[in-house]
Design a protein around this motif. Structure first.
Motif, PDB file in Angstrom:
ATOM      1  N   LEU A   1      38.548  -5.042  45.401  1.00 11.18           N
ATOM      2  CA  LEU A   1      37.300  -5.339  46.191  1.00 11.18           C
ATOM      3  C   LEU A   1      36.013  -4.828  45.577  1.00 11.18           C
ATOM      4  O   LEU A   1      36.078  -3.724  45.074  1.00 11.18           O
ATOM      5  CB  LEU A   1      37.585  -5.122  47.518  1.00 11.18           C
ATOM      6  N   LEU A   2      34.966  -5.532  45.670  1.00 11.62           N
ATOM      7  CA  LEU A   2      33.724  -4.762  45.317  1.00 11.62           C
ATOM      8  C   LEU A   2      32.652  -5.085  46.401  1.00 11.62           C
ATOM      9  O   LEU A   2      32.796  -6.013  47.249  1.00 11.62           O
ATOM     10  CB  LEU A   2      33.046  -5.650  43.960  1.00 11.62           C
ATOM     11  N   LYS A   3      31.767  -4.082  46.461  1.00  7.14           N
ATOM     12  CA  LYS A   3      30.663  -4.227  47.521  1.00  7.14           C
ATOM     13  C   LYS A   3      29.611  -5.190  46.979  1.00  7.14           C
ATOM     14  O   LYS A   3      29.260  -5.132  45.645  1.00  7.14           O
ATOM     15  CB  LYS A   3      29.956  -2.934  47.857  1.00  7.14           C
ATOM     16  N   THR A   4      29.043  -6.084  47.751  1.00  9.96           N
ATOM     17  CA  THR A   4      27.965  -6.922  46.988  1.00  9.96           C
ATOM     18  C   THR A   4      26.826  -6.935  48.287  1.00  9.96           C
ATOM     19  O   THR A   4      27.026  -7.173  49.217  1.00  9.96           O
ATOM     20  CB  THR A   4      28.408  -8.349  46.879  1.00  9.96           C
ATOM     21  N   CYS A   5      25.463  -6.676  47.574  1.00 13.56           N
ATOM     22  CA  CYS A   5      24.419  -6.847  48.352  1.00 13.56           C
ATOM     23  C   CYS A   5      23.851  -8.501  48.719  1.00 13.56           C
ATOM     24  O   CYS A   5      23.855  -8.921  47.595  1.00 13.56           O
ATOM     25  CB  CYS A   5      23.448  -6.193  47.860  1.00 13.56           C
TER      26      CYS A   5
ATOM     27  N   SER B   1      20.636  -2.323  53.489  1.00 12.35           N
ATOM     28  CA  SER B   1      22.055  -2.056  54.081  1.00 12.35           C
ATOM     29  C   SER B   1      22.870  -3.130  54.402  1.00 12.35           C
ATOM     30  O   SER B   1      23.772  -3.220  55.050  1.00 12.35           O
ATOM     31  CB  SER B   1      21.572  -1.252  55.479  1.00 12.35           C
ATOM     32  N   ASN B   2      22.399  -4.426  53.937  1.00  8.90           N
ATOM     33  CA  ASN B   2      23.183  -5.678  53.952  1.00  8.90           C
ATOM     34  C   ASN B   2      24.355  -5.788  52.887  1.00  8.90           C
ATOM     35  O   ASN B   2      23.827  -6.447  51.945  1.00  8.90           O
ATOM     36  CB  ASN B   2      22.100  -6.892  54.103  1.00  8.90           C
ATOM     37  N   THR B   3      25.296  -5.092  53.026  1.00  7.28           N
ATOM     38  CA  THR B   3      26.236  -5.157  52.058  1.00  7.28           C
ATOM     39  C   THR B   3      27.685  -5.922  52.660  1.00  7.28           C
ATOM     40  O   THR B   3      27.907  -5.596  53.579  1.00  7.28           O
ATOM     41  CB  THR B   3      26.552  -3.950  51.282  1.00  7.28           C
ATOM     42  N   THR B   4      28.382  -6.412  51.719  1.00 11.02           N
ATOM     43  CA  THR B   4      29.713  -6.901  52.052  1.00 11.02           C
ATOM     44  C   THR B   4      30.614  -6.813  51.178  1.00 11.02           C
ATOM     45  O   THR B   4      30.443  -6.674  49.946  1.00 11.02           O
ATOM     46  CB  THR B   4      29.559  -8.555  52.537  1.00 11.02           C
TER      47      THR B   4
ATOM     48  N   THR C   1      35.157   3.322  52.249  1.00 12.87           N
ATOM     49  CA  THR C   1      35.942   3.042  51.128  1.00 12.87           C
ATOM     50  C   THR C   1      37.399   2.332  51.723  1.00 12.87           C
ATOM     51  O   THR C   1      38.094   1.940  50.917  1.00 12.87           O
ATOM     52  CB  THR C   1      36.186   4.213  50.229  1.00 12.87           C
ATOM     53  N   LEU C   2      37.612   2.588  53.081  1.00 14.50           N
ATOM     54  CA  LEU C   2      38.898   2.102  53.784  1.00 14.50           C
ATOM     55  C   LEU C   2      39.284   0.750  53.284  1.00 14.50           C
ATOM     56  O   LEU C   2      40.274   0.475  52.865  1.00 14.50           O
ATOM     57  CB  LEU C   2      38.912   2.382  55.134  1.00 14.50           C
ATOM     58  N   PRO C   3      38.349  -0.213  53.202  1.00 16.63           N
ATOM     59  CA  PRO C   3      38.884  -1.564  52.770  1.00 16.63           C
ATOM     60  C   PRO C   3      39.199  -1.599  51.208  1.00 16.63           C
ATOM     61  O   PRO C   3      40.146  -2.343  50.958  1.00 16.63           O
ATOM     62  CB  PRO C   3      37.519  -2.396  53.143  1.00 16.63           C
TER      63      PRO C   3
ATOM     64  N   TYR D   1      46.033   4.557  55.149  1.00 12.86           N
ATOM     65  CA  TYR D   1      44.702   5.092  54.639  1.00 12.86           C
ATOM     66  C   TYR D   1      43.785   5.542  55.760  1.00 12.86           C
ATOM     67  O   TYR D   1      43.068   6.243  55.862  1.00 12.86           O
ATOM     68  CB  TYR D   1      44.095   3.955  53.863  1.00 12.86           C
ATOM     69  N   SER D   2      44.046   4.735  57.099  1.00 13.35           N
ATOM     70  CA  SER D   2      43.269   4.941  58.256  1.00 13.35           C
ATOM     71  C   SER D   2      43.386   6.557  58.590  1.00 13.35           C
ATOM     72  O   SER D   2      42.580   7.350  59.323  1.00 13.35           O
ATOM     73  CB  SER D   2      43.685   4.250  59.426  1.00 13.35           C
ATOM     74  N   ASN D   3      44.511   7.320  58.095  1.00 14.11           N
ATOM     75  CA  ASN D   3      44.930   8.579  58.405  1.00 14.11           C
ATOM     76  C   ASN D   3      44.676   9.645  57.339  1.00 14.11           C
ATOM     77  O   ASN D   3      44.731  10.910  57.404  1.00 14.11           O
ATOM     78  CB  ASN D   3      46.175   8.858  59.094  1.00 14.11           C
ATOM     79  N   ASP D   4      44.198   8.934  56.076  1.00 11.36           N
ATOM     80  CA  ASP D   4      43.951   9.798  54.962  1.00 11.36           C
ATOM     81  C   ASP D   4      42.748  10.589  54.998  1.00 11.36           C
ATOM     82  O   ASP D   4      41.865   9.980  55.421  1.00 11.36           O
ATOM     83  CB  ASP D   4      43.993   8.839  53.894  1.00 11.36           C
ATOM     84  N   PRO D   5      42.779  11.884  54.633  1.00 10.34           N
ATOM     85  CA  PRO D   5      41.447  12.636  54.560  1.00 10.34           C
ATOM     86  C   PRO D   5      40.541  12.170  53.967  1.00 10.34           C
ATOM     87  O   PRO D   5      38.963  12.248  54.147  1.00 10.34           O
ATOM     88  CB  PRO D   5      42.139  13.873  53.996  1.00 10.34           C
ATOM     89  N   PHE D   6      40.713  11.738  52.786  1.00  9.99           N
ATOM     90  CA  PHE D   6      39.783  11.074  51.868  1.00  9.99           C
ATOM     91  C   PHE D   6      39.148   9.770  52.725  1.00  9.99           C
ATOM     92  O   PHE D   6      37.790   9.722  52.617  1.00  9.99           O
ATOM     93  CB  PHE D   6      40.126  10.754  50.696  1.00  9.99           C
ATOM     94  N   ALA D   7      39.862   8.862  53.140  1.00  9.80           N
ATOM     95  CA  ALA D   7      39.213   7.767  53.673  1.00  9.80           C
ATOM     96  C   ALA D   7      38.612   8.173  55.082  1.00  9.80           C
ATOM     97  O   ALA D   7      37.595   7.306  55.186  1.00  9.80           O
ATOM     98  CB  ALA D   7      40.501   6.770  53.987  1.00  9.80           C
ATOM     99  N   GLN D   8      39.080   9.030  55.669  1.00 12.43           N
ATOM    100  CA  GLN D   8      38.302   9.681  56.835  1.00 12.43           C
ATOM    101  C   GLN D   8      36.900  10.142  56.609  1.00 12.43           C
ATOM    102  O   GLN D   8      35.871   9.950  57.142  1.00 12.43           O
ATOM    103  CB  GLN D   8      38.995  10.654  57.642  1.00 12.43           C
ATOM    104  N   ALA D   9      36.962  10.949  55.380  1.00 12.82           N
ATOM    105  CA  ALA D   9      35.779  11.566  54.823  1.00 12.82           C
ATOM    106  C   ALA D   9      34.808  10.579  54.428  1.00 12.82           C
ATOM    107  O   ALA D   9      33.573  10.449  54.381  1.00 12.82           O
ATOM    108  CB  ALA D   9      35.994  12.639  53.769  1.00 12.82           C
ATOM    109  N   TYR D  10      35.264   9.191  53.806  1.00  9.05           N
ATOM    110  CA  TYR D  10      34.525   8.206  53.246  1.00  9.05           C
ATOM    111  C   TYR D  10      34.900   6.741  54.016  1.00  9.05           C
ATOM    112  O   TYR D  10      35.531   5.952  53.073  1.00  9.05           O
ATOM    113  CB  TYR D  10      34.504   8.016  51.748  1.00  9.05           C
ATOM    114  N   PRO D  11      34.655   6.808  55.044  1.00  7.06           N
ATOM    115  CA  PRO D  11      35.319   5.481  55.923  1.00  7.06           C
ATOM    116  C   PRO D  11      34.705   4.249  55.269  1.00  7.06           C
ATOM    117  O   PRO D  11      35.462   3.194  55.283  1.00  7.06           O
ATOM    118  CB  PRO D  11      34.734   5.555  57.278  1.00  7.06           C
TER     119      PRO D  11
END
Length: 135
Positions: free
Chosen positions: A34-38, A58-61, A21-23, A9-19
């Motif tokens: 996984l979910l992002k939580t503020c 911007s404090n998300t994890t 989302t890589l995790p 995924y580190s070389n995936d064009p979608f993940a590169q466009a939206y880094p």
């Protein structure tokens, strides 16, 4: 850890466009949701973003999601071959995500039906979350 057969995924064009989302994609490959939580408002959100869409912090994890939820709404694509179910699932953590319902009798689907996440490989090779009825 993803196998050597897994997409990079580190070389995936979608993940590169939206880094941001890589995790998510790396965890999905391992069968984890996984979910992002503020950390400021304490709420989980979907789709993964750097900025919390609820309070603009911007404090998300990233955090593990239970993978459990209920059907919020759904639509059956009966004319498709094969027919499939597009559903909005409200996760126990709060966010609503759009997904497919699998391994279920289309006539038995109900709003509020309990479902759980599992992962299937899409046509692009990505593992994506889909939901099935809970036993």
């Amino acid at each position: 850890m993803p196998s050597t057969d897994s997409p990079n995924y580190s070389n995936d064009p979608f993940a590169q466009a939206y880094p941001e989302t890589l995790p998510f994609w790396e965890a999905a490959e391992a069968g984890k949701l996984l979910l992002k939580t503020c950390t400021d408002c304490g709420k989980a959100h979907w789709y993964p973003r750097i900025i919390c869409p609820l309070c603009r912090s911007s404090n998300t994890t990233w955090g593990d999601a239970s993978g459990r939820g209920t059907v919020y709404s759904y639509s059956i694509a009966e004319r498709a071959d094969p027919p499939y179910v597009l559903a909005w699932v409200k996760l126990d953590e709060g966010p609503i995500l759009i997904t497919n319902l699998v391994d279920c009798d289309h006539g038995a689907i109900k709003i509020g039906m309990e479902v759980h996440a599992r992962f299937e490989t899409s046509d692009t090779g990505r593992k994506v979350p889909v939901f099935a009825p809970r036993p």
